[in-house]
Design an enzyme around this catalytic site. Structure first.
Site, PDB file in Angstrom:
ATOM      1  N   GLU A  72       0.815  -1.203   0.000  1.00  0.00           N
ATOM      2  CA  GLU A  72       0.000   0.000   0.000  1.00  0.00           C
ATOM      3  C   GLU A  72       0.854   1.260   0.000  1.00  0.00           C
ATOM      4  OE1 GLU A  72      -2.223  -1.391   3.669  1.00  0.00           O
ATOM      5  OE2 GLU A  72      -1.029   0.233   4.507  1.00  0.00           O
ATOM      6  N   CYS A  85       3.378   8.540   0.847  1.00  0.00           N
ATOM      7  CA  CYS A  85       3.965   7.639   1.848  1.00  0.00           C
ATOM      8  C   CYS A  85       4.159   6.286   1.172  1.00  0.00           C
ATOM      9  CB  CYS A  85       2.987   7.540   3.019  1.00  0.00           C
ATOM     10  SG  CYS A  85       3.500   6.395   4.287  1.00  0.00           S
ATOM     11  N   CYS A  92       6.351  -6.601   7.903  1.00  0.00           N
ATOM     12  CA  CYS A  92       7.488  -6.030   8.633  1.00  0.00           C
ATOM     13  C   CYS A  92       7.901  -7.013   9.721  1.00  0.00           C
ATOM     14  CB  CYS A  92       7.082  -4.695   9.260  1.00  0.00           C
ATOM     15  SG  CYS A  92       8.415  -3.887  10.185  1.00  0.00           S
ATOM     16  N   CYS A  96       6.264  -3.900  16.146  1.00  0.00           N
ATOM     17  CA  CYS A  96       5.829  -2.875  17.109  1.00  0.00           C
ATOM     18  C   CYS A  96       4.378  -3.180  17.487  1.00  0.00           C
ATOM     19  CB  CYS A  96       5.946  -1.476  16.514  1.00  0.00           C
ATOM     20  SG  CYS A  96       7.638  -1.017  16.084  1.00  0.00           S
ATOM     21  N   CYS A  99       1.282  -1.449  15.724  1.00  0.00           N
ATOM     22  CA  CYS A  99       1.369  -1.241  14.276  1.00  0.00           C
ATOM     23  C   CYS A  99       0.799  -2.434  13.524  1.00  0.00           C
ATOM     24  CB  CYS A  99       2.827  -1.016  13.885  1.00  0.00           C
ATOM     25  SG  CYS A  99       3.074  -0.844  12.104  1.00  0.00           S
ATOM     26  N   CYS A 330       0.009   2.938   8.768  1.00  0.00           N
ATOM     27  CA  CYS A 330       0.931   1.880   8.401  1.00  0.00           C
ATOM     28  C   CYS A 330       0.331   0.464   8.407  1.00  0.00           C
ATOM     29  CB  CYS A 330       2.092   1.949   9.396  1.00  0.00           C
ATOM     30  SG  CYS A 330       3.506   1.015   8.933  1.00  0.00           S
TER      31      CYS A 330
HETATM   32  N1  SAH Z   1       9.498   1.068  10.064  1.00  0.00           N
HETATM   33  C1  SAH Z   1       9.617   2.489  10.028  1.00  0.00           C
HETATM   34  C2  SAH Z   1       8.679   3.186   9.059  1.00  0.00           C
HETATM   35  C3  SAH Z   1       7.240   2.759   8.973  1.00  0.00           C
HETATM   36  S1  SAH Z   1       6.056   3.303  10.144  1.00  0.00           S
HETATM   37  C4  SAH Z   1       9.459   3.055  11.417  1.00  0.00           C
HETATM   38  O1  SAH Z   1       9.104   2.330  12.333  1.00  0.00           O
HETATM   39  O2  SAH Z   1       9.738   4.249  11.605  1.00  0.00           O
HETATM   40  C5  SAH Z   1       5.974   5.040  10.153  1.00  0.00           C
HETATM   41  C6  SAH Z   1       5.566   5.589  11.492  1.00  0.00           C
HETATM   42  O3  SAH Z   1       4.195   5.279  11.820  1.00  0.00           O
HETATM   43  C7  SAH Z   1       6.407   5.018  12.641  1.00  0.00           C
HETATM   44  O4  SAH Z   1       6.754   6.051  13.523  1.00  0.00           O
HETATM   45  C8  SAH Z   1       5.429   4.045  13.270  1.00  0.00           C
HETATM   46  O5  SAH Z   1       5.780   3.741  14.587  1.00  0.00           O
HETATM   47  C9  SAH Z   1       4.126   4.794  13.142  1.00  0.00           C
HETATM   48  N2  SAH Z   1       2.913   3.983  13.304  1.00  0.00           N
HETATM   49  C10 SAH Z   1       2.735   2.693  12.977  1.00  0.00           C
HETATM   50  N3  SAH Z   1       1.484   2.284  13.292  1.00  0.00           N
HETATM   51  C11 SAH Z   1       0.866   3.347  13.829  1.00  0.00           C
HETATM   52  C12 SAH Z   1      -0.443   3.549  14.347  1.00  0.00           C
HETATM   53  N4  SAH Z   1      -1.357   2.579  14.370  1.00  0.00           N
HETATM   54  N5  SAH Z   1      -0.732   4.779  14.828  1.00  0.00           N
HETATM   55  C13 SAH Z   1       0.185   5.782  14.790  1.00  0.00           C
HETATM   56  N6  SAH Z   1       1.421   5.649  14.311  1.00  0.00           N
HETATM   57  C14 SAH Z   1       1.773   4.440  13.839  1.00  0.00           C
END
Ligand code: SAH
Length: 340
Positions: A72, A85, A92, A96, A99, A330
């Site tokens: 996406e 984006c 991944c 996290c 996420c 994300c």
């Molecule tokens: N892997 C990289 C880039 C992808 S995510 C990273 O972790 O930075 C981009 C950003 O969105 C990251 O800061 C991630 O922690 C955040 N993110 C992911 N899921 C989210 C969610 N459900 N709500 C808010 N931010 C989120």
């Protein structure tokens, strides 16, 4: 293929400035050569299988790779430009807790062609419907619309696919390529220290964002397993060296999660942590994901957190969440589609 070098220039212009979808569209090349190239190289632009239009103008594209995997990309329009984006992996590996991308692990890396292909798909969508006759003349300066900013904040961890990501970003950045200025390209990492170190030696001017999300190791390790490998002190040291080496200030992303990291004491702790670091902070109110218990704080808590950091003279922004009705955070759209 033993061709003269100027052919490469024609191909690059055809692909990245005129956004040709097939070899036959690159009419600056002789017909025989177009056929020969088509036999050897698939352009294989990703297929756009779904476009979600959000009421606030955000568009989320679900793209199909040649092997059927889905990725996406999101287009976020603002007054004068579109920010895109992009994803770097299918899924991944970093898991996290809040996420959606890591929910099913990492399926595979995207190739550099697929990463550039995400931007090509966006360009195709942004292209005004013009009659054939009005298509750019060979050699004419192309004026086709393209994203003004690229943020590598879609699915995947860019430094877990370092070579392909950098190769793609160089094509997007190159003046002869898609020609998006380095300062308009942001790489976001969950804190993969060797990747930050490597990037600091590339001599590139890309923006770097680091997902911090917590002011201490105990809290960070609870939501980001990567923290047990590269804890906060090592991460901040690496960011400081990055700034020293490149002259570029790092942005720390901090996703605000209700009652987890959004309290005044967390703001105080974050201020103490970052006080001596040249940096910016970007606060992101959590975009809730089905299947986990994390909640988005209310606006008052977000604004109070922002206020505390600004009072401490830390350059801070609060991200206005958009595209909520298209699951634009994300990995959310892919997850939805997988769950049917
Ligand atoms: N892997 C990289 C880039 C992808 S995510 C990273 O972790 O930075 C981009 C950003 O969105 C990251 O800061 C991630 O922690 C955040 N993110 C992911 N899921 C989210 C969610 N459900 N709500 C808010 N931010 C989120």
């Amino acid at each position: 293929m033993g061709l003269p070098a100027f052919r490469a220039g024609q191909i690059v212009t055809g692909l990245y400035q005129n956004f040709a979808q097939s070899w036959q569209e690159i009419t600056t090349l002789p017909a025989g050569l177009r056929d020969a190239l088509a036999e050897r190289f698939t352009l294989a632009p990703l297929e756009t299988v779904h476009i979600h239009d959000s009421s606030d103008g955000v568009q989320k594209l679900l793209l199909a790779c040649e092997d059927g995997e889905r990725i996406e990309t999101v287009l976020i329009p603002s007054r004068d430009r579109v920010t895109q984006c992009i994803s770097t992996q299918v899924g991944c590996a970093f898991g996290c807790a809040f996420c959606a991308s890591g929910a099913a692990g990492c399926v595979r890396d995207l190739t550099s062609g697929e990463i550039v292909g995400e931007v090509m798909a966006a360009c195709a969508l942004m292209r005004p419907p013009v009659p054939e006759a009005a298509a750019p003349k060979p050699g004419a300066k192309p004026v086709l619309p393209r994203p003004g900013n690229i943020v590598v904040m879609g699915m995947g961890e860019p430094f877990d696919n370092y070579d392909n990501v950098l190769r793609a970003l160089r094509i997007l950045n190159d003046q002869k390529g898609v020609n998006i200025g380095a300062r308009h390209i942001t790489i976001s990492t969950c804190g993969v220290v060797p990747g930050i170190r490597r990037l600091s030696g590339e001599g590139l001017q890309f923006e770097l964002s680091v997902s911090l999300h917590a002011p201490n190791d105990a809290l960070r390790s609870r939501i980001m397993p990567v923290n047990t490998r590269w804890p906060i002190a090592e991460l901040l040291d690496t960011c400081a060296s990055y700034t020293e080496k490149t002259g570029r200030v790092v942005t720390f992303e901090y996703t605000l999660v209700k009652d987890f990291n959004d309290r005044p004491q967390h703001a105080d702790e974050l201020i103490r942590l970052l006080r001596r670091t040249a940096c910016k902070v970007n606060l992101i109110p959590l975009s809730p994901v089905e299947g986990n218990a994390f909640e988005r704080p209310d606006d008052r808590a977000c604004l109070a957190f922002l206020d505390a950091l600004l009072k401490a003279k830390i350059s801070t922004t609060l991200r206005k969440s958009r595209g909520k009705d298209v699951n634009a955070a994300c990995g959310q759209l892919r997850l939805r589609k997988m769950q049917g």
